[in-house]
Design an enzyme around this catalytic site. Sequence first.
Site, PDB file in Angstrom:
ATOM      1  CG  HIS A  97      53.970  35.791  30.977  1.00 20.12           C
ATOM      2  ND1 HIS A  97      53.779  36.590  32.216  1.00 20.12           N
ATOM      3  CD2 HIS A  97      55.101  36.530  30.698  1.00 20.12           C
ATOM      4  CE1 HIS A  97      54.774  37.507  32.343  1.00 20.12           C
ATOM      5  NE2 HIS A  97      55.520  37.382  31.276  1.00 20.12           N
ATOM      6  CG  LEU A 116      44.529  35.669  46.613  1.00 21.04           C
ATOM      7  CD1 LEU A 116      45.318  36.503  45.454  1.00 21.04           C
ATOM      8  CD2 LEU A 116      45.663  35.028  47.292  1.00 21.04           C
ATOM      9  CG  ASP A 118      36.375  35.280  50.013  1.00 19.37           C
ATOM     10  OD1 ASP A 118      36.084  36.375  50.307  1.00 19.37           O
ATOM     11  OD2 ASP A 118      35.538  34.495  49.154  1.00 19.37           O
ATOM     12  CB  ALA A 119      42.221  33.355  52.151  1.00 22.63           C
ATOM     13  N   GLY A 120      42.024  36.182  53.608  1.00 23.10           N
ATOM     14  CA  GLY A 120      42.652  37.173  54.587  1.00 23.10           C
ATOM     15  C   GLY A 120      43.436  37.996  53.989  1.00 23.10           C
ATOM     16  CB  VAL A 122      45.353  43.626  52.185  1.00 23.18           C
ATOM     17  CG1 VAL A 122      44.773  44.919  51.935  1.00 23.18           C
ATOM     18  CG2 VAL A 122      45.425  43.450  53.718  1.00 23.18           C
ATOM     19  N   PRO A 124      43.028  44.921  46.954  1.00 20.90           N
ATOM     20  CG  PRO A 124      44.322  45.705  45.331  1.00 20.90           C
ATOM     21  CD  PRO A 124      44.402  44.754  46.176  1.00 20.90           C
ATOM     22  CB  THR A 125      38.292  47.862  44.421  1.00 23.80           C
ATOM     23  OG1 THR A 125      38.976  49.326  44.241  1.00 23.80           O
ATOM     24  CG2 THR A 125      37.882  47.834  45.780  1.00 23.80           C
TER      25      THR A 125
END
Length: 432
Positions: A97, A116, A118-120, A122, A124-125
């Site tokens: 892109h 993201l 830290d902002a709350g 969810v 994944p790893t």
Amino acid sequence: GGMSNELYNTIARVTDGIYEGIAIGGDVFPGSTLSDHILRFNNIPQVKMMVVLGELGGSDEYSLVEALKQGKVQKPVVAWVSGTCARLFKSEVQFGHAGAKSGGELESAQSKNQALRDAGAVVPTSFEALESVIKETFEKLVEEGNIPPVPEVTPPPIPEDLNTAIKSGKVRAPTHIISTISDDRGEEPCYAGVPMSTIIERGYGVGDVISLLWFKRSLPRYCTQFIEICVMLCADHGPCVSGAHNSIVTARAGKDLVSSLVSGLLTIGPRFGGAIDDAARYFKDAYDRGLMPYEFVEGMKKKGIRVPGIGHRIKSRDNRDKRVQLLQKYAHAHFPSVKYMEYAVQVETYTLSKANNLVMNVDGAIGSLFLDLLSGSGMFSKQEIDEIIEIGYLNGLFVLARSIGLIGHTFDQKRLKQPLYRHPWEDVLYTK
């Protein structure tokens, strides 16, 4: 694109389905942002959680980060930004892109994922863990009673390949005709999806049937009654007009009903009964462009075009067409708006200042009033109205109506056992 398909497939495997999916794309100048849609979804009761799949490059995800930090989003957001492998390359990497390239540390997938998280959100790893995180978030909402469980539906088996089925004789070849107005399969015929029994039980009239078969919708009663009035008023106009004359001559030649009817119908055109569509087209164009009546008329004159719907061989200022008056009276009493008819009347006022016989005829009345019917009903878009006029629906109304009279004249001549018609010599001017 591919990322959307992959994400939808993942969500479908572990939740009860998708309410809406948006593919913003990876272009440099997208038309909307992640936060635009997340905030919109946050206000839709049916949406219980959101899943975001981003990619490295750009800063769009940070608009979502700010929305989360400010408490604007109350529903769970599962997010993952792809492109963590970019750090394995020594130089900057373009990921297909236009916007999918990291322009700095903040635009890296790792930085976005951490912001993201830290902002709350969810997060994944890894992408491989995204499915399990979506599943856990969904199941938690179910346990809390925010999402009622929906039983899984067994998908139907994939149908047999068409070419294989045709070769085995199980099905016939694809059809060459498409019909959307009626269906005669099943227990009873249907007009635009309305069963015949319903049409009879509800007391539908001819106007309602025309509404279903021509316009593919059930128009309000004042509209269908107007259609019926048009049919009644245009059914016949005496034996002297060209259509009736042709049918009479053909019938007296001993021809059958269909031949006599067609002979009369073939005279319908720009000079006889076929100007309704043109009247509607020109009146609509002039009104929509804001032309004053005199500008419209003089403009048509410069083009060498007679104004359709204006002018009559017999009727005049002092001898108006009663049919026009009846149609206008009905519209004033029942239509929510008569803006096109009022414009046509203003045009008539101007043309009458030029000649006494330049009155609005029945073509002009039906053409302008049908515009008011279509626009005032609120059931047709501008594009649909233009298409109706272009196809010839309004002339079709005259053809349908006048067929009644032409059939009547044919039966009349045969009942009277009239002989072969021969035009009298004294009514012909013979010249060299």
